[in-house]
Design an enzyme around this catalytic site. Structure first.
Site, PDB file in Angstrom:
ATOM      1  N   ASN A 136       0.869  -1.171   0.000  1.00 21.53           N
ATOM      2  CA  ASN A 136       0.000   0.000   0.000  1.00 21.53           C
ATOM      3  C   ASN A 136       0.909   1.225   0.000  1.00 21.53           C
ATOM      4  O   ASN A 136       1.507   1.544   1.021  1.00 21.53           O
ATOM      5  CB  ASN A 136      -0.890  -0.034   1.257  1.00 21.53           C
ATOM      6  CG  ASN A 136      -1.675   1.252   1.444  1.00 21.53           C
ATOM      7  OD1 ASN A 136      -1.774   2.081   0.531  1.00 21.53           O
ATOM      8  ND2 ASN A 136      -2.245   1.427   2.630  1.00 21.53           N
TER       9      ASN A 136
ATOM     10  N   LYS B 171       0.113   4.285  -0.322  1.00 23.71           N
ATOM     11  CA  LYS B 171      -0.502   5.501   0.241  1.00 23.71           C
ATOM     12  C   LYS B 171      -0.226   6.695  -0.678  1.00 23.71           C
ATOM     13  O   LYS B 171      -0.187   6.519  -1.888  1.00 23.71           O
ATOM     14  CB  LYS B 171       0.009   5.733   1.679  1.00 23.71           C
ATOM     15  CG  LYS B 171      -0.135   4.464   2.523  1.00 23.71           C
ATOM     16  CD  LYS B 171       0.052   4.681   3.990  1.00 23.71           C
ATOM     17  CE  LYS B 171      -0.106   3.354   4.718  1.00 23.71           C
ATOM     18  NZ  LYS B 171      -0.137   3.491   6.169  1.00 23.71           N
TER      19      LYS B 171
ATOM     20  N   HIS C 270      -9.627   1.649   4.469  1.00 23.22           N
ATOM     21  CA  HIS C 270      -8.383   1.763   5.235  1.00 23.22           C
ATOM     22  C   HIS C 270      -8.620   2.711   6.411  1.00 23.22           C
ATOM     23  O   HIS C 270      -9.384   3.675   6.288  1.00 23.22           O
ATOM     24  CB  HIS C 270      -7.263   2.290   4.332  1.00 23.22           C
ATOM     25  CG  HIS C 270      -5.921   2.224   4.997  1.00 23.22           C
ATOM     26  ND1 HIS C 270      -5.508   3.150   5.918  1.00 23.22           N
ATOM     27  CD2 HIS C 270      -4.916   1.314   4.889  1.00 23.22           C
ATOM     28  CE1 HIS C 270      -4.293   2.821   6.341  1.00 23.22           C
ATOM     29  NE2 HIS C 270      -3.908   1.711   5.735  1.00 23.22           N
TER      30      HIS C 270
ATOM     31  N   GLU D 198      -6.969   5.043   7.551  1.00 24.24           N
ATOM     32  CA  GLU D 198      -6.694   6.466   7.261  1.00 24.24           C
ATOM     33  C   GLU D 198      -7.884   7.116   6.562  1.00 24.24           C
ATOM     34  O   GLU D 198      -8.171   8.291   6.768  1.00 24.24           O
ATOM     35  CB  GLU D 198      -5.401   6.578   6.439  1.00 24.24           C
ATOM     36  CG  GLU D 198      -4.181   6.299   7.320  1.00 24.24           C
ATOM     37  CD  GLU D 198      -2.993   5.696   6.614  1.00 24.24           C
ATOM     38  OE1 GLU D 198      -2.930   5.727   5.372  1.00 24.24           O
ATOM     39  OE2 GLU D 198      -2.101   5.167   7.316  1.00 24.24           O
TER      40      GLU D 198
ATOM     41  N   GLU E  99      -5.928  -4.706  10.208  1.00 27.41           N
ATOM     42  CA  GLU E  99      -4.883  -3.728  10.487  1.00 27.41           C
ATOM     43  C   GLU E  99      -5.215  -2.965  11.763  1.00 27.41           C
ATOM     44  O   GLU E  99      -5.987  -1.994  11.732  1.00 27.41           O
ATOM     45  CB  GLU E  99      -4.766  -2.725   9.329  1.00 27.41           C
ATOM     46  CG  GLU E  99      -4.393  -3.360   8.007  1.00 27.41           C
ATOM     47  CD  GLU E  99      -3.756  -2.334   7.067  1.00 27.41           C
ATOM     48  OE1 GLU E  99      -2.626  -2.575   6.658  1.00 27.41           O
ATOM     49  OE2 GLU E  99      -4.377  -1.304   6.785  1.00 27.41           O
TER      50      GLU E  99
ATOM     51  N   GLY F  30       2.179   2.165  10.797  1.00 25.56           N
ATOM     52  CA  GLY F  30       3.203   3.202  10.722  1.00 25.56           C
ATOM     53  C   GLY F  30       3.876   3.521  12.038  1.00 25.56           C
ATOM     54  O   GLY F  30       4.569   4.529  12.155  1.00 25.56           O
TER      55      GLY F  30
ATOM     56  N   SER G 255       2.927  -2.266  10.373  1.00 24.75           N
ATOM     57  CA  SER G 255       4.351  -2.388  10.711  1.00 24.75           C
ATOM     58  C   SER G 255       4.947  -3.756  10.365  1.00 24.75           C
ATOM     59  O   SER G 255       5.793  -4.266  11.107  1.00 24.75           O
ATOM     60  CB  SER G 255       4.576  -2.051  12.191  1.00 24.75           C
ATOM     61  OG  SER G 255       4.236  -0.697  12.437  1.00 24.75           O
TER      62      SER G 255
END
Ligand code: PGA
Length: 249
Positions: free
Chosen positions: A9, A11, A91, A93, A161, A167, A206
């Site tokens: 991904n 991003k 996702h 985010e 996730e 991250g 991660s």
């Protein structure tokens, strides 16, 4: 038997200069037993096709409608047209930046399916939810609300996730990952029967070359959705190799 899937991904990272990384990742082809997918900024998808080899390409979001007056949005048929076969939906985010609800994610997943894209539907709890013992209930609710009826191994991938692992360099323990993936597998089986059993469930958050083999050894982990470590072939390829190792077990 579910094939393993190593998914990247990117991003909001990557310009023309990054296409060489796709070519380098494609240098691993063929990868029997493991599928490779890289979800790119939409601007790169059609140009990446020329160098992608066996690497499947995906988008990172799509609108719930195929076309319309929605400035700045991108639709599932547009992603197909650019050469994508997959799209990440829901996702964390997007759930936080754009307040996407489970209902929104499910509507997008239906649009992706209608266009012929496989939806990589993301779920995961916050740190607060894990610490209060609600992780399974939260993820159970997201699965129920974000995955439309009629999901199959061909049209759906689930990515677990944990928000607090994305991250951050933090990951759940292998026991926690195993507990969650077992829970997701049972939920998919209960709702979708044998088709639910064919839906791949990825771990994300991660994943790095250093922890990939341990994570891939966990039962019910069918691969990974990798953010930061997918941007460079030198980081992503060892993760693909670790997954090949797990596929050979
Ligand atoms: P990360 O991101 O690997 O950089 O933690 C994972 C993701 O957001 O899909």
């Amino acid at each position: 038997m579910r094939r393993k899937l190593a998914a990247g991904n990117w991003k909001m990272f990557g310009t023309t200069a990054s296409l060489g990384e796709i070519a380098a990742i494609a240098g691993a082809c063929p990868t029997p037993g493991v599928d490779i997918l890289v979800c790119l900024p939409a601007t790169l998808i059609s140009r990446a096709q020329a160098v992608a080899g066996c690497v499947a390409l995906g988008g990172q979001d799509c609108h719930a409608h195929g076309e319309g007056a929605h400035t700045g949005d991108i639709s599932a048929p547009m992603l197909i047209d650019a050469g994508a076969s997959h799209v990440i939906l829901g996702h964390s985010e997007r759930r936080s930046d754009y307040r996407e609800s489970d209902e929104t994610v499910a509507a997008k997943a239906l649009s992706a399916r209608a266009a012929g894209l496989t939806a990589v539907i993301c779920v995961g709890e916050t740190l607060e939810q894990r610490q209060s013992g609600d992780a399974l209930a939260v993820v159970g609710g997201q699965l129920a609300g974000s995955i439309p009826d009629g999901a199959s191994g061909a049209n759906t991938v689930v990515a677990y996730e944990p928000v607090w692992a994305i991250g951050t360099g933090l990951t759940p323990s292998v026991e926690e990952i195993g507990e969650m993936h077992g829970f997701i597998r049972r939920a998919l089986r209960e709702r979708f029967g044998t088709e639910g059993d064919a839906i791949r469930v990825l771990y994300g958050g991660s994943v790095k070359p250093a922890n990939a083999a341990d994570i891939f050894a966990v039962p019910d982990v069918d691969g990974a959705l990798v953010g930061g470590a997918s941007l460079k072939a030198a980081d992503f390829l060892p993760i693909v190799r670790a997954l090949e190792g797990a596929a050979g077990q």
